[in-house]
Write an enzyme that holds these catalytic residues in place. Sequence first.
Site, PDB file in Angstrom:
ATOM      1  N   ASP A 141      43.356  46.102  43.085  1.00 57.04           N
ATOM      2  CA  ASP A 141      43.257  45.720  43.135  1.00 57.04           C
ATOM      3  C   ASP A 141      42.792  44.763  44.792  1.00 57.04           C
ATOM      4  OD1 ASP A 141      39.851  43.522  42.675  1.00 57.04           O
ATOM      5  OD2 ASP A 141      40.052  45.949  43.012  1.00 57.04           O
ATOM      6  N   LYS A 144      42.897  49.618  48.861  1.00 58.28           N
ATOM      7  CA  LYS A 144      42.871  50.592  48.956  1.00 58.28           C
ATOM      8  C   LYS A 144      44.302  51.778  49.279  1.00 58.28           C
ATOM      9  CE  LYS A 144      39.851  48.836  46.643  1.00 58.28           C
ATOM     10  NZ  LYS A 144      40.578  47.643  45.499  1.00 58.28           N
TER      11      LYS A 144
HETATM   12  C1  LIG Z   1      48.614  44.355  51.742  1.00 56.52           C
HETATM   13  C2  LIG Z   1      47.815  42.586  51.169  1.00 56.52           C
HETATM   14  N1  LIG Z   1      48.284  41.989  50.724  1.00 56.52           N
HETATM   15  C3  LIG Z   1      47.989  40.955  49.949  1.00 56.52           C
HETATM   16  N2  LIG Z   1      46.132  40.959  49.899  1.00 56.52           N
HETATM   17  C4  LIG Z   1      45.918  41.762  50.438  1.00 56.52           C
HETATM   18  C5  LIG Z   1      46.278  43.076  51.013  1.00 56.52           C
HETATM   19  N3  LIG Z   1      45.418  43.466  50.860  1.00 56.52           N
HETATM   20  C6  LIG Z   1      43.999  42.768  50.780  1.00 56.52           C
HETATM   21  N4  LIG Z   1      44.562  41.715  50.268  1.00 56.52           N
HETATM   22  C7  LIG Z   1      43.103  40.822  50.104  1.00 56.52           C
HETATM   23  O1  LIG Z   1      42.606  41.553  48.568  1.00 56.52           O
HETATM   24  C8  LIG Z   1      41.705  41.223  48.480  1.00 56.52           C
HETATM   25  C9  LIG Z   1      40.740  43.197  49.049  1.00 56.52           C
HETATM   26  C10 LIG Z   1      40.146  43.370  48.052  1.00 56.52           C
HETATM   27  C11 LIG Z   1      40.598  45.320  49.385  1.00 56.52           C
HETATM   28  N5  LIG Z   1      39.433  45.415  47.650  1.00 56.52           N
HETATM   29  C12 LIG Z   1      37.833  46.324  48.227  1.00 56.52           C
HETATM   30  O2  LIG Z   1      38.171  46.877  49.494  1.00 56.52           O
HETATM   31  C13 LIG Z   1      36.946  46.732  47.336  1.00 56.52           C
HETATM   32  C14 LIG Z   1      35.518  47.000  47.618  1.00 56.52           C
HETATM   33  C15 LIG Z   1      34.421  47.551  46.572  1.00 56.52           C
HETATM   34  C16 LIG Z   1      33.620  47.932  47.164  1.00 56.52           C
HETATM   35  C17 LIG Z   1      32.832  48.461  46.681  1.00 56.52           C
HETATM   36  C18 LIG Z   1      31.664  49.141  46.936  1.00 56.52           C
HETATM   37  C19 LIG Z   1      31.224  48.507  48.065  1.00 56.52           C
HETATM   38  F1  LIG Z   1      29.572  49.388  48.826  1.00 56.52           F
HETATM   39  C20 LIG Z   1      31.810  48.081  49.274  1.00 56.52           C
HETATM   40  C21 LIG Z   1      32.821  47.150  48.392  1.00 56.52           C
HETATM   41  C22 LIG Z   1      34.759  46.994  45.645  1.00 56.52           C
HETATM   42  C23 LIG Z   1      36.016  46.539  44.436  1.00 56.52           C
HETATM   43  O3  LIG Z   1      36.025  46.567  43.574  1.00 56.52           O
HETATM   44  C24 LIG Z   1      37.274  46.246  45.726  1.00 56.52           C
HETATM   45  O4  LIG Z   1      38.213  45.697  44.942  1.00 56.52           O
HETATM   46  C25 LIG Z   1      41.531  40.517  49.408  1.00 56.52           C
HETATM   47  O5  LIG Z   1      40.977  39.479  49.172  1.00 56.52           O
HETATM   48  C26 LIG Z   1      42.096  40.085  50.076  1.00 56.52           C
HETATM   49  O6  LIG Z   1      42.527  39.382  50.803  1.00 56.52           O
HETATM   50 MG   LIG Z   2      38.497  46.225  43.279  1.00 50.61          MG
END
Ligand SMILES: Cc1ncnc2c1ncn2[C@@H]1O[C@H](/C=C/CNC(=O)c2cc(-c3ccc(F)cc3)cc(O)c2O)[C@@H](O)[C@H]1O
Ligand SMILES: [Mg+2]
Length: 214
Positions: A141, A144
């Site tokens: 999660d 992506k």
């Molecule tokens: C390689 C690496 N290593 C370690 N931590 C990492 C990492 N890459 C990211 N992270 C961590 O994880 C989370 C990031 C999650 C990314 N999730 C989403 O982008 C997401 C977006 C939506 C969404 C939907 C509709 C919209 F209009 C806008 C956003 C819904 C979701 O459910 C999502 O998960 C965040 O805590 C980030 O610091």
């Molecule tokens: Mg998510």
Amino acid sequence: MDQSKEQRILNSVSYNAVKGDPESVLDCIDNYCSQKEWAMNVGDEKGVILDKVVEEADPTIALEFGTYVGYSAIRIARLLKPNARLLTIEFNPEFASIAREIIEIAGLSEKITIIEGHSQDIIPQLREKYQVDKVDFVFLDHWKERYCPDTILLEECGYLRKGSILLADNIVYPGAPDFIKYIRSHKSFDCTNYPSHLEYMKVEDAMEKAVYMG
Ligand SMILES: Cc1ncnc2c1ncn2[C@@H]1O[C@H](/C=C/CNC(=O)c2cc(-c3ccc(F)cc3)cc(O)c2O)[C@@H](O)[C@H]1O
Ligand SMILES: [Mg+2]
């Protein structure tokens, strides 16, 4: 300096949740994010799918990419058997520290280890630094475009065993097309799609389960 949205979520949990009660922490976050400020927690609808797959996996070692504020870590850890544990990887120090506090309020600090760093750097260290041999369940999660390379890395490092279960959030929105293309065409993965909705919205989304066949 204004507080962040994530800090406001922690404030709400700290004020409203029952200490030591994971369900009340989850309800508090879901209420706050559906009524006050949207946030990217897996949420209560997709959370039920997550619960079912965790119960099916009944993991001893569970792994999560993308702790954020700890919502899914609490969802997973509250279902784990006594000696089981969850390792969750988060590279944003502010999110990691907020998640640590929310997980403490839920009373699950003993079952959850938050590892600060980039998943691609941490995965190769899991065996030596965290005594991980095989991973029974993985929840993806985080960013992506990291789903696919991190799945390949898990396989290359030898952490997957016959029956290891991967579950990925956001297959439709924001989407993870390269991951889906890879996992569905890979002979060693048996895939199932679970249509659902984006957390706290009426927008289509889905989760994908991939069972490693060895
Ligand atoms: C390689 C690496 N290593 C370690 N931590 C990492 C990492 N890459 C990211 N992270 C961590 O994880 C989370 C990031 C999650 C990314 N999730 C989403 O982008 C997401 C977006 C939506 C969404 C939907 C509709 C919209 F209009 C806008 C956003 C819904 C979701 O459910 C999502 O998960 C965040 O805590 C980030 O610091
Ligand atoms: Mg998510």
